[in-house]
Scaffold this active site. Structure first.
Site, PDB file in Angstrom:
ATOM      1  N   SER A   1       7.532  -3.737 -35.283  1.00 10.78           N
ATOM      2  CA  SER A   1       7.379  -3.851 -33.825  1.00 10.78           C
ATOM      3  C   SER A   1       6.620  -5.360 -33.682  1.00 10.78           C
ATOM      4  O   SER A   1       7.425  -6.345 -34.127  1.00 10.78           O
ATOM      5  CB  SER A   1       6.830  -2.925 -33.117  1.00 10.78           C
TER       6      SER A   1
ATOM      7  N   ASP B   1      17.111   0.757 -30.337  1.00  3.55           N
ATOM      8  CA  ASP B   1      15.724   0.594 -30.109  1.00  3.55           C
ATOM      9  C   ASP B   1      15.233   0.613 -28.776  1.00  3.55           C
ATOM     10  O   ASP B   1      16.099  -0.507 -27.973  1.00  3.55           O
ATOM     11  CB  ASP B   1      15.599  -0.368 -31.097  1.00  3.55           C
TER      12      ASP B   1
ATOM     13  N   HIS C   1      12.675   3.848 -32.241  1.00  2.00           N
ATOM     14  CA  HIS C   1      12.042   2.539 -32.462  1.00  2.00           C
ATOM     15  C   HIS C   1      11.942   2.347 -33.876  1.00  2.00           C
ATOM     16  O   HIS C   1      10.992   3.130 -34.500  1.00  2.00           O
ATOM     17  CB  HIS C   1      10.710   2.506 -31.767  1.00  2.00           C
TER      18      HIS C   1
END
Length: 534
Positions: free
Chosen positions: A246, A473, A503
């Protein structure tokens, strides 16, 4: 993930996904200074001076990890890993200001689990789990067994980035103030609500400045990347071995740009689009979360009577969710104890559950229970994303998230500018558009000027960097992976696709993804560009 300030600090269960995002050595591996940070040809870009030798050669004292602090999220001391390996913690000194490295220093908290096979040990694999604002010291032990294959040849290492947890953590409002803040209306509809919203933002910013003025100018991503290169040296590694998830992908890209010659093997999973500014990133998240909600609704409707939510089509399921939020705008529901489930808290809870397909059942149950008058589960999901524990204490992930985002981004939006942009956000997502659109004002009035419009991640000359995008995502939309691979440069960025939901990719459990990542990190086998797993 670079979670927008409106979404606050990332949901750990999702990314680790790693976000649901250690080390080598006090006693093993040399404390050499190969690839010293001041030797980088790009060091001058940020005005950094040479890092003092006393910092690059410092020896870390590793001891069994204590229980996480409140700022890290609380809880108990991490349990031993299978085979009896113990999680060890330490602190590394780093300059507060790399432009004046002989002045004040700060302590950065680290955690590690040693490699299983010392004879075949490659080095330290450093993790960043995103946010920004996630505590790596608390997160890595919570999900350590997910990386057992990688621990065969690496010390698993993570850290609290500067401003996070025990690393000079940013402090803003206290628990009582945060409860009131999160119960407030995050999507004002009239002048009175707009005034309350802007005043609340001013109050929060003032609290951050009052309690953390010394840290705020120095918590940006560039300094965090410099910390990682110092960490690499202190741990005794010639090259950096890295796993970023991320927002950790943005941090990894910035590191590769600053220190291309020091990149060893690096994996970027759940990729932030480095070409998007703060507004574009928030709009992308609106589209991403809407896509995830669409997929959830299709799945629910497709199960027919087994789905607890009303509606025979995905559109009807989503209409039911939107109707619930409309009702909560007028009348909050009983939540947990004396706390109510407001419209904003419910939207936060829904977003939290969309981070992972594994939490879709909780979303279905939470919406169903709220339709019946019980808002407890959706409120608990919101608490998870906001960093609130069951005892009512908050970690500092939200404060760190805002501070790092605002130290990085130059964008500052007025009330009028924000209102002008809301229609585009609403078009992108009927459910999350207003929520994320109003979040554009999170840095309004921030006392520190942001560093960039978008980060430079060009890394000519670096070793291959594996870049993994997930087609479903919600937080870091799939298109960002292609852009990151292209901006890293030809021969550096190697794009790979996972056709999945949630995610991130590695911690989905997909065997194809894990085999590719393991083959690269453990054996140096770079997957073919364009590899697809599903």
């Amino acid at each position: 993930m670079r979670t927008s300030p409106a979404l606050r600090a990332a949901a750990l269960a999702a990314t680790v996904t790693v976000l649901l995002p250690l080390t080598g050595c006090s006693g093993g591996g040399g404390q050499g200074t190969a690839g010293r940070s001041e030797d980088s040809p790009r060091a001058a870009e940020t005005g950094a001076a040479a890092t003092p030798g006393g910092l690059t050669s410092q020896k870390l004292k590793w001891t069994p990890c204590p229980a996480p602090s409140q700022a890290q999220g609380g809880g108990s001391s991490p349990s031993p890993l299978p085979g009896g390996a113990v999680w060890e913690c330490s602190f590394m000194d780093a300059p507060l200001d790399y432009a004046a490295p002989d002045d004040d220093t700060i302590e950065l908290a680290l955690v590690r689990a040693k490699a299983m096979n010392a004879r075949e040990r490659i080095g330290s694999l450093i993790f960043n789990f995103g946010g920004p604002g996630a505590s790596g010291v608390a997160t890595l032990p919570a999900f350590g067994t997910e990386y057992d294959k990688l621990r065969t040849r690496y010390d698993l290492v993570s850290f609290d980035p500067r401003g996070v947890g025990r690393s000079a953590g940013v402090e803003c409002e206290d628990d009582e103030q945060l409860d009131a803040r999160y119960e407030g209306d995050g999507t004002p509809d009239d002048p009175a609500e707009e005034k309350e919203f802007t005043e609340d933002t001013k109050t929060y910013v003032a609290a951050c400045e009052k309690n953390s003025a010394k840290q705020l100018p120095f918590v940006g991503t560039t300094n965090a990347a410099r910390d990682m290169d110092l960490m690499r040296q202190v741990l005794g590694d010639e090259k950096l071995y890295y796993f970023g998830i991320s927002y950790g992908t943005e941090l990894g890209g910035v590191y590769a740009h600053l220190f291309p010659e020091n990149v060893g093997r690096a994996v970027l999973d759940a990729v932030v689009d480095p070409a998007e500014d703060a507004e574009q990133s928030s709009l992308g998240q609106a589209k991403g979360f809407q896509l995830a909600l669409d997929n959830f609704a299709k799945d629910c409707a497709g199960r027919g009577d087994a789905c607890k939510l009303p509606g025979s089509t995905a559109e009807e399921v989503e209409q039911g969710v939107a109707a619930l939020l409309d009702r909560l705008e007028k009348k909050p529901l009983p939540g947990i104890g004396s706390r109510k489930l407001t419209q904003t808290q419910a939207t936060t809870g829904i977003a939290s559950a969309l981070y992972s397909k594994e939490t879709w059942p909780l979303l279905e149950q939470g919406v169903d229970e709220a339709d019946g008058g019980d808002g407890a589960l959706l409120l608990a999901l919101a608490d998870s994303l906001n960093g609130r524990s069951e005892d009512g204490h908050y970690n500092n992930s939200a404060a760190a998230n805002t501070a790092i985002n605002c130290a990085d981004s130059k964008e500052r939006f007025t009330l009028e500018q924000t209102k002008e942009k809301l229609p585009v956000f609403r078009d992108a997502s009927p459910v999350f558009g207003d929520y994320l659109g109003w979040g554009l004002m999170a840095c309004t009035g921030w006392p520190v000027t942001g560093a960039w419009d978008t980060p430079d991640v060009s890394a000519e000359g670096a070793a291959p960097v594996l870049v993994i995008g997930n087609t479903g995502d919600p937080a870091t939309p799939y298109a960002g992976a292609k852009v990151m691979a292209e901006e890293l440069g030809e021969g550096v960025g190697v794009e790979m696709t996972y056709k999945g939901q949630g995610h991130g990719a590695y911690n989905s459990g997909n065997a194809c993804v894990q085999k590719a990542v393991g083959g690269y990190l453990l054996d140096g086998k770079v997957p073919a560009a364009g590899t697809v797993c599903g």
